[in-house]
Structures are given as structure tokens and as C-alpha cells.
Motif scaffolding. Structure first.
Motif, mmCIF file in Angstrom:
data_model
loop_
_atom_site.group_PDB
_atom_site.id
_atom_site.type_symbol
_atom_site.label_atom_id
_atom_site.label_comp_id
_atom_site.label_asym_id
_atom_site.label_seq_id
_atom_site.Cartn_x
_atom_site.Cartn_y
_atom_site.Cartn_z
ATOM 1 N N ALA A 281 0.825 -1.208 0.000
ATOM 2 C CA ALA A 281 0.000 0.000 0.000
ATOM 3 C C ALA A 281 0.860 1.259 0.000
ATOM 4 C CB ALA A 281 -0.932 -0.005 1.207
ATOM 5 N N ALA A 282 1.956 1.246 0.766
ATOM 6 C CA ALA A 282 2.789 2.453 0.881
ATOM 7 C C ALA A 282 3.308 2.866 -0.491
ATOM 8 C CB ALA A 282 3.949 2.204 1.843
ATOM 9 N N SER A 283 3.813 1.906 -1.259
ATOM 10 C CA SER A 283 4.376 2.280 -2.563
ATOM 11 C C SER A 283 3.266 2.578 -3.572
ATOM 12 C CB SER A 283 5.322 1.203 -3.076
ATOM 13 O OG SER A 283 4.672 -0.035 -3.121
ATOM 14 N N LYS A 284 2.160 1.852 -3.483
ATOM 15 C CA LYS A 284 1.061 2.091 -4.432
ATOM 16 C C LYS A 284 0.461 3.483 -4.231
ATOM 17 C CE LYS A 284 -1.679 -1.383 -4.940
ATOM 18 N NZ LYS A 284 -2.829 -2.313 -4.713
ATOM 19 N N VAL A 285 0.192 3.828 -2.982
ATOM 20 C CA VAL A 285 -0.417 5.137 -2.714
ATOM 21 C C VAL A 285 0.547 6.255 -3.123
ATOM 22 C CG1 VAL A 285 -1.292 6.674 -0.895
ATOM 23 C CG2 VAL A 285 -1.951 4.255 -0.921
ATOM 24 N N ALA B 79 2.539 6.234 -5.518
ATOM 25 C CA ALA B 79 2.610 6.326 -6.978
ATOM 26 C C ALA B 79 1.359 6.940 -7.604
ATOM 27 C CB ALA B 79 2.834 4.923 -7.562
ATOM 28 N N LEU B 80 0.311 7.145 -6.821
ATOM 29 C CA LEU B 80 -0.965 7.578 -7.395
ATOM 30 C C LEU B 80 -0.927 9.041 -7.833
ATOM 31 C CD1 LEU B 80 -3.551 6.045 -4.888
ATOM 32 C CD2 LEU B 80 -3.012 5.249 -7.207
ATOM 33 N N THR B 81 -1.414 9.294 -9.040
ATOM 34 C CA THR B 81 -1.596 10.684 -9.473
ATOM 35 C C THR B 81 -2.936 11.226 -8.992
ATOM 36 O OG1 THR B 81 -2.619 9.967 -11.521
ATOM 37 C CG2 THR B 81 -0.235 10.294 -11.564
ATOM 38 N N VAL B 82 -3.786 10.340 -8.480
ATOM 39 C CA VAL B 82 -5.146 10.735 -8.089
ATOM 40 C C VAL B 82 -5.315 10.715 -6.571
ATOM 41 C CG1 VAL B 82 -6.223 9.968 -10.243
ATOM 42 C CG2 VAL B 82 -5.923 8.332 -8.363
ATOM 43 N N ARG B 83 -4.205 10.725 -5.839
ATOM 44 C CA ARG B 83 -4.281 10.568 -4.378
ATOM 45 C C ARG B 83 -5.243 11.569 -3.730
ATOM 46 N NH1 ARG B 83 -5.579 9.897 -0.168
ATOM 47 N NH2 ARG B 83 -4.449 9.479 1.773
#
Ligand SMILES: *Cc1c(COP(=O)(O)O)cnc(C)c1O
Length: 233
Positions: free
Chosen positions: A66-70, A72-76
Motif C-alpha cells: 500500500a505504501a508504494s502504491k499510494v 505512486a498515485l496521481t489521483v491521491r
């Protein structure tokens, strides 16, 4: 990629229809229920498609992923991130940096660790107390119903956590309607001392109708929207 957009659009539409039907049967408004799309083991690109399709809440269950996925999000900034998995105390500081809501708080040491982590990150976290509904069967997380009141008071007196309510996973093989009825009782008991703690997180792909019927305010749905999960590794 376009094919994936259509897959996710169709999955969302199917689940939305199920939620709408369950709300209608229960005499509830659709807007009393928040859909959290559980994106664990699916890539950030799926999360971005979901955000473009209108999803506002995602759920994750492993800190490292989750840490790396979040990150990487452009839509956070369009999303509320829910951490729904069992959480080791030594990962609480990391989760406090990116999660908005933690559904799986089930022991005093975790309350303390999340409170410290939120303080260090300069954030506040919304917290749900995970209730174990399997009468002591080990390994799946969750506080015993009798321990919920004490945990709630601990969260209430913490500096950086906001108590929102309860969460549960229906025990394997159990009737989800009975499990969620039990959760509803625990939630009512919690509200007697903490009237603001109104959220009930219950219901997944297989049992969301039972959860809506039992008063759930948050559904955590993965495979019914995204398809079967890629295996680890
Ligand atoms: C994976 C997961 C879900 C979603 O389960 P599905 O059956 O894929 O809908 C919900 N809650 C928790 C705690 C999970 O770990």
C-alpha cells in the motif's frame, strides 16, 4: 488498458446494482452506504481507472504494497485511503503516513502506535475497532466484543485518532446475517458511550447484501469489482 476500463466499469455497475437493491429491500438510502473498493494486489493503474470512474474510497491490506502504491498515485487527492488488513504494531508508523482510515484496530498497543505515528506524520487518523466475531478462533484479528469499550475509551483519549465505529469480517462458514447482527449489537453498545462512533464496516463481495440489511455504513468490496486477485509474488 481500454479493455480494463470496460471491465472495471462493468464490475462497478454490477456492484452498484447489488447495493441499490439491498438498500431498497432494507428501506435505506443508497447514500447511507459508502463503497470502499479493495484494490489490494491490483496495480496503481487500476486505482487510477477507478478514480476516473468516480470511486472515492479505496482499501488496502498490506503496508508494504500500500505504501508504494499510494505514493505512486496521481489521483491521491481525490481518494480516501482505508487500511483494512491486520496491522503489526511496527508498521503503524508507516500506515499513519498514507492511510486516512484504519479499520483494523484491535489492541491497546496498536492504538498507542497509531497515535504516535499520526503525531509524527502531523496527521489525524479515523479509526474503526475491529471486532472478532468468531469467539476466540485465533489468527484473523479483531478484539473480543467485551474488550471493545475499553479500546474505544483509549482511542477517545488519544491525541491524534478519531473513533468512528466498528469493523468486522464474517467468520468463514458462518451465516453472515447472524455475524452482522452481532456486530450491530456491539456497534449499538459502543454508541452508548461514544455517540459519534456511527460507522459500521461490514460486507465484502460475497455478503454485502447481508451487511446492508444489518445496517452497515461501509462495504469493502474487491473481487466483485476487480476480478480474482493476482497471487502474491
Ligand atoms: C480483501 C478484503 C476485502 C475484500 O474482499 P472481496 O471478497 O475481494 O470483496 C474486504 N475486507 C478485508 C479486510 C479484506 O482483506
Amino acid at each position: 488498458m481500454t479493455a480494463r476500463v470496460e471491465e472495471l466499469r462493468a464490475g462497478l455497475a454490477r456492484v452498484e446494482a447489488r447495493i441499490a437493491g439491498a438498500c431498497a429491500r432494507a428501506g435505506r438510502d443508497r447514500d447511507e452506504v459508502t463503497l470502499v473498493v479493495v484494490t489490494k494486489r491490483f496495480p496503481a493503474s487500476d486505482v487510477e481507472i477507478l478514480a476516473d470512474l468516480g470511486v472515492r474510497h479505496i482499501g488496502e491490506n498490506k503496508d508494504q504494497e500500500a505504501a508504494s502504491k499510494v505514493a505512486a498515485l496521481t489521483v491521491r487527492d481525490r481518494l480516501t485511503v482505508h487500511f483494512v488488513g491486520q496491522l503489526q504494531t511496527n508498521k503503524a508508523g508507516s500506515v499513519a503516513r498514507y492511510a486516512d482510515v484504519v479499520h483494523s484496530v484491535d489492541r491497546p498497543r496498536l492504538v498507542a502506535a497509531l497515535d504516535r505515528g499520526a503525531d509524527a506524520a502531523g496527521r489525524r487518523l479515523d479509526v474503526l475497532l475491529q471486532v472478532g466475531l468468531d469467539d476466540g478462533a485465533p489468527g484473523r484479528g479483531g478484539a473480543a466484543p467485551a474488550d471493545v469499550a475499553g479500546l474505544a475509551d483509549l482511542v477517545g483519549s488519544s491525541g491524534h485518532l478519531t473513533l468512528r465505529g466498528v469493523m468486522a469480517v464474517a467468520p468463514l462458514g458462518a451465516d453472515p446475517a447472524l455475524a452482522f447482527a452481532r456486530l450491530r449489537e456491539v456497534a449499538a453498545g459502543l454508541r452508548a458511550a461514544h455517540p459519534e462512533a456511527t460507522w459500521v464496516s461490514a460486507g465484502m463481495s460475497g455478503d454485502l447484501e447481508a451487511a446492508v440489511a444489518a445496517g452497515a455504513t461501509h462495504l469493502r468490496v474487491g473481487t466483485a469489482i476487480l476480478g480474482s486477485r493476482p497471487s502474491h509474488g
